[in-house]
Design an enzyme around this catalytic site. Structure first.
Site, PDB file in Angstrom:
ATOM      1  N   CYS A  52       0.850  -1.219   0.127  1.00  0.00           N
ATOM      2  CA  CYS A  52       0.000  -0.076  -0.067  1.00  0.00           C
ATOM      3  C   CYS A  52       0.853   1.252  -0.010  1.00  0.00           C
ATOM      4  O   CYS A  52       1.924   1.307   0.393  1.00  0.00           O
ATOM      5  CB  CYS A  52      -0.840   0.046   1.326  1.00  0.00           C
ATOM      6  N   GLY A  69      -4.226  -4.356   0.689  1.00  0.00           N
ATOM      7  CA  GLY A  69      -3.319  -3.347   0.207  1.00  0.00           C
ATOM      8  C   GLY A  69      -4.048  -2.334  -0.694  1.00  0.00           C
ATOM      9  O   GLY A  69      -5.208  -2.159  -0.307  1.00  0.00           O
ATOM     10  N   ARG A 118      -5.986   7.906   8.530  1.00  0.00           N
ATOM     11  CA  ARG A 118      -5.668   7.565   7.097  1.00  0.00           C
ATOM     12  C   ARG A 118      -4.513   8.538   6.688  1.00  0.00           C
ATOM     13  O   ARG A 118      -5.028   9.576   6.199  1.00  0.00           O
ATOM     14  CB  ARG A 118      -6.950   7.611   6.322  1.00  0.00           C
ATOM     15  N   CYS A 122     -20.328 -18.682   6.771  1.00  0.00           N
ATOM     16  CA  CYS A 122     -19.400 -17.978   6.040  1.00  0.00           C
ATOM     17  C   CYS A 122     -19.085 -18.766   4.748  1.00  0.00           C
ATOM     18  O   CYS A 122     -18.846 -19.725   4.932  1.00  0.00           O
ATOM     19  CB  CYS A 122     -18.097 -18.171   6.633  1.00  0.00           C
ATOM     20  N   ASP A 150     -10.630 -12.439   3.977  1.00  0.00           N
ATOM     21  CA  ASP A 150      -9.570 -11.612   4.093  1.00  0.00           C
ATOM     22  C   ASP A 150      -9.158 -11.257   5.586  1.00  0.00           C
ATOM     23  O   ASP A 150      -8.030 -10.927   5.653  1.00  0.00           O
ATOM     24  CB  ASP A 150      -9.807 -10.304   3.260  1.00  0.00           C
ATOM     25  N   CYS A 180     -27.134 -15.869  22.987  1.00  0.00           N
ATOM     26  CA  CYS A 180     -27.539 -15.742  21.679  1.00  0.00           C
ATOM     27  C   CYS A 180     -28.475 -16.593  20.927  1.00  0.00           C
ATOM     28  O   CYS A 180     -29.498 -16.125  20.154  1.00  0.00           O
ATOM     29  CB  CYS A 180     -26.106 -15.998  20.642  1.00  0.00           C
ATOM     30  N   CYS A 217     -19.753 -11.684  13.004  1.00  0.00           N
ATOM     31  CA  CYS A 217     -18.461 -12.247  12.523  1.00  0.00           C
ATOM     32  C   CYS A 217     -17.724 -12.904  13.561  1.00  0.00           C
ATOM     33  O   CYS A 217     -17.205 -12.533  14.817  1.00  0.00           O
ATOM     34  CB  CYS A 217     -17.623 -11.190  11.880  1.00  0.00           C
ATOM     35  N   CYS A 273     -22.019  -7.192  20.058  1.00  0.00           N
ATOM     36  CA  CYS A 273     -23.504  -7.425  20.409  1.00  0.00           C
ATOM     37  C   CYS A 273     -24.421  -6.407  20.978  1.00  0.00           C
ATOM     38  O   CYS A 273     -25.495  -6.142  20.531  1.00  0.00           O
ATOM     39  CB  CYS A 273     -23.559  -8.775  21.540  1.00  0.00           C
TER      40      CYS A 273
END
Length: 384
Positions: free
Chosen positions: A12, A61, A128, A262, A278, A314, A327, A344
């Site tokens: 990057c 990247g 950034r 997934c 990723d 859950c 995730c 959560c």
């Protein structure tokens, strides 16, 4: 099937404080630039493994570091191998290298560009940064203006961190002002060690300071939703909202975070290795290589199995059909053996705000009334 390609791997031209992929330089031994043989093989095999429409997503990247000639070759091989299939291209970029030549190419070949921007200057430049530590806002805005000039279709990706999370309406208004009509808000969570084995006590994870607090993220999304559902339905598209509406209308989630398993969110690295996700480009999650394996046969079995291990809390939660447990990367919470998402609380805040309107969307759809009619009945639904 969907595969995200990383033609320049971890390379990057920026040094964003919160980037989780730059560390891959210490992990990989192969060159970060995808060579022609790998590119051609990936394109041919991916098209062969796909149905009528083939969605190429180029990410990093920073993928523009591969150079414009790389993408000219990519488009040429796509056209060679496409047959009757429709090819779509999306490029996720920081925009720093975009110029008139790039934009003419992107327009000509109908690329959808995702541009990373975290809000107005003082918020964007918080994390950034260039490698010399300078803010990148002006360069990103120059890229956006170039895309507008050349009529390149673009959307925005905004990382929600511990700073910009305090300014939801300011961020939202800014993104609208620059012409973004499709927005992604990515909740940021990074820890002192990667959550890849799911064997450590969650108490051993130290949150890195820029991570967004769960409740703050929930408030951020809830505040934006209240403005969006009142005045922007049908004109502004926000990934979390669109995905949740799709779910309650019976079409399933479009966001992988909230899906029950997934699947089909693979990553191909610059040497042709394929990983489950990723966020899990680690040896344990490598599932194949484009030179040795059929892409159509690859499955995300390890992460899917992990995602389905949920705490009793859950399993009994009224929001489970909406969040799917979240995730696996975010399962570092509450000393529960990583069975509950760190987010959560935030998800509950977001979904509880959305719920009355989700029910209204269902009723509108049931009677074949356009969903943007929600805005005309907003006052009747809004809690007093």
């Amino acid at each position: 099937m969907h595969i995200t390609a990383k033609p320049t791997s971890y390379q990057c031209n920026l040094q964003c404080d919160y980037c989780f992929y730059l560390d891959k330089e210490a992990q990989f031994t192969y060159p970060p630039q995808m060579d022609d043989r790998t590119l051609k093989t990936f394109i041919r095999n991916y098209i062969d493994a796909s149905e009528e429409a083939v969605y190429f997503t180029w990410q990093g990247g920073e993928p523009t570091l591969a150079g414009l000639d790389f993408f000219r070759k990519a488009v040429g091989w796509q056209q060679q191998f496409a047959g009757h299939k429709k090819i779509h291209n999306a490029l996720q970029t920081n925009g720093i290298l975009l110029n008139d030549e790039w934009c003419r190419f992107l327009k000509e070949h109908h690329f959808l560009v995702g541009i990373s921007i975290d809000g107005p200057k003082e918020l964007h430049d918080r994390y950034r940064l260039t490698r010399s530590g300078r803010g990148t806002f002006e360069k990103v805005m120059a890229a956006i203006n170039l895309m507008k000039k050349h009529q390149v279709e673009f959307n925005t990706l905004t990382v929600i961190n511990n700073d910009n999370v305090r300014h939801p309406l300011k961020v939202y208004a800014f993104l609208k002002s620059i012409g973004s009509r499709h927005m992604q808000f990515i909740e940021l969570l990074e820890t002192s060690e990667p959550n890849i084995h799911f064997a450590h006590s969650p108490d051993t994870f130290r949150l890195i300071d820029f991570s967004v607090p769960s409740a703050d993220y929930g408030r951020f999304m809830a505040e934006i939703f209240k403005v969006w559902v009142r005045s922007d339905v049908g004109s502004i598209f926000i990934r979390q909202f669109e995905s949740t509406i799709s779910r309650v209308l019976g079409n399933g989630h479009t966001s992988c975070i909230f899906q029950e398993s997934c699947r089909n969110n693979f990553v191909v690295e610059s040497n042709g290795d394929v990983y489950e996700c990723d966020h899990f480009v680690w040896p344990e999650y490598k599932i194949g290589n484009i030179f040795a394996d059929s892409l159509a046969s690859l499955e995300s079995t390890r992460l899917t199995a992990q995602k389905q291990i949920l705490a009793q809390e859950c399993q009994q939660c009224i929001y489970k059909p909406l969040c799917g447990g979240g995730c696996p990367k975010h399962r570092i919470n509450k000393g529960t053996g990583a069975k509950i998402s760190y987010f959560c609380q935030g998800y509950k805040m977001m979904f509880s705000t959305m719920l009355p309107y989700l029910n209204a969307f269902v009723e509108l759809a049931k009677h074949n009334i356009p969903l943007d009619n929600i805005m005309s009945i907003y006052d009747d639904i809004s809690p007093s």
